[in-house]
Write a protein that holds these residues in place. Sequence first.
Motif, PDB file in Angstrom:
ATOM      1  N   SER A 147       1.132   7.832  19.465  1.00 52.89           N
ATOM      2  CA  SER A 147       1.019   9.571  19.073  1.00 52.89           C
ATOM      3  C   SER A 147      -0.159   9.163  18.079  1.00 52.89           C
ATOM      4  O   SER A 147      -0.332   8.915  17.935  1.00 52.89           O
ATOM      5  N   TYR A 148      -0.368  10.860  17.370  1.00 56.93           N
ATOM      6  CA  TYR A 148      -1.149  10.985  16.719  1.00 56.93           C
ATOM      7  C   TYR A 148      -0.434  10.134  15.286  1.00 56.93           C
ATOM      8  O   TYR A 148      -2.075   9.371  14.608  1.00 56.93           O
ATOM      9  N   PRO A 149       0.690  10.476  15.172  1.00 61.24           N
ATOM     10  CA  PRO A 149       0.172   9.455  13.473  1.00 61.24           C
ATOM     11  C   PRO A 149       0.837   8.078  13.504  1.00 61.24           C
ATOM     12  O   PRO A 149       0.320   7.212  12.658  1.00 61.24           O
ATOM     13  N   GLU A 150       0.864   7.598  14.743  1.00 59.92           N
ATOM     14  CA  GLU A 150       0.935   6.114  15.300  1.00 59.92           C
ATOM     15  C   GLU A 150      -0.540   5.644  15.019  1.00 59.92           C
ATOM     16  O   GLU A 150      -0.722   4.577  14.403  1.00 59.92           O
ATOM     17  N   LEU A 166      -2.471  -6.620  13.560  1.00 63.00           N
ATOM     18  CA  LEU A 166      -1.467  -6.638  15.154  1.00 63.00           C
ATOM     19  C   LEU A 166      -0.796  -7.529  15.008  1.00 63.00           C
ATOM     20  O   LEU A 166       0.241  -7.245  15.732  1.00 63.00           O
ATOM     21  N   GLY A 167      -0.179  -8.166  13.775  1.00 65.21           N
ATOM     22  CA  GLY A 167       1.064  -8.442  13.847  1.00 65.21           C
ATOM     23  C   GLY A 167       2.226  -7.703  12.666  1.00 65.21           C
ATOM     24  O   GLY A 167       2.901  -8.442  12.712  1.00 65.21           O
ATOM     25  N   ASN A 168       1.849  -5.974  12.958  1.00 63.52           N
ATOM     26  CA  ASN A 168       2.138  -6.141  12.093  1.00 63.52           C
ATOM     27  C   ASN A 168       3.190  -5.377  12.667  1.00 63.52           C
ATOM     28  O   ASN A 168       3.852  -4.864  13.951  1.00 63.52           O
ATOM     29  N   ALA A 169       4.405  -5.282  12.622  1.00 65.71           N
ATOM     30  CA  ALA A 169       5.611  -5.268  12.819  1.00 65.71           C
ATOM     31  C   ALA A 169       6.007  -4.018  13.681  1.00 65.71           C
ATOM     32  O   ALA A 169       6.375  -3.849  15.500  1.00 65.71           O
ATOM     33  N   LYS A 170       5.616  -2.857  13.371  1.00 68.40           N
ATOM     34  CA  LYS A 170       5.147  -1.664  14.177  1.00 68.40           C
ATOM     35  C   LYS A 170       4.769  -1.659  15.052  1.00 68.40           C
ATOM     36  O   LYS A 170       4.316  -0.847  16.182  1.00 68.40           O
TER      37      LYS A 170
END
Length: 312
Positions: A147-150, A166-170
């Motif tokens: 989405s835009y916020p993502e 890319l290792g960030n959980a989200k």
Amino acid sequence: MRRFLSALWAKLSNRPLALCDSGDVDGITSAALFLRKYPSGVIVLAAPSEVNKSWWIKRLFWTFVADLPCPGKVLIRADHHRTNKPCAKVEFYDPEAPCSALMAVKALNLENDTVANTLVKVAIETDTANITSKEAENLDLAVRFSSYPEKIYIVRNLAINGLQALGNAKIRNLVERGYRAKKLMLEIADKIPIKEVINIYSPIDLGISYRQLTIELQHRGAKMVNVLLRLGRRTFRYYCGADKNSPYDCTQVATKLGGGGHKYASGAQYKTPFFNPSRGIEVFINTLKTYLSVDRLEVLELTKDSVRTTTY
């Protein structure tokens, strides 16, 4: 409204303001490069079709624009699309460049920044449809279905941490969502017979990346893939992919539909008259007939469970 308020806040607080393509890794990477150069800057993401249609995008003065048509009032622009006419005060424009991020790293004087250069490498992989690294594949999947916020979240993390983001959980969760969509896309691709030119109509959004579908069908042997997706009652989105060793030119179709891009990858978004929404597929068919110089056109209609062939 979210984007307009972000841009307005940037102007009121005298912060650098950038406009970048929302649709792919090249645009997202270019946005991350801008924030790497200007950590206090503000990013607005938009689709190419929105740039010339949005009154406020055209009225604002942008510090930096990348991977998009020039909205008119721009200090620096980085781009490589042959169909996008230059208009910025300072242009870093090369239609032979593999991606806009490569021009952006030069425009922002980040050529000696190791993190910036690793981001450019994945942008080159994704924008040339030659993904060879896991990082490029994962970032591509995360961006395509965000989405835009993502997407803004991805941009900010890339700007600070580079590919380590890319290792960030989200972001890992976004990648996993992308893999699920890719699995569905591959199942749909398995049902499509491979021919030199494949024309597809999807009356509903199946939750896949249609650009990814064109690439997959090209990898399987198609020389040109044309996809029309119905986004709403009157709104249609066109995707085109063509093999680089073929005589086909996607821009010849996309520009007729109000879009643009590259010879081997282009797109467009258009609306039909209020009183004649079915005109959307007619325009698609007639434009392809003219371009391909044929009287009859075979179109595959997609559903989640089947592929139906219709000849027009």
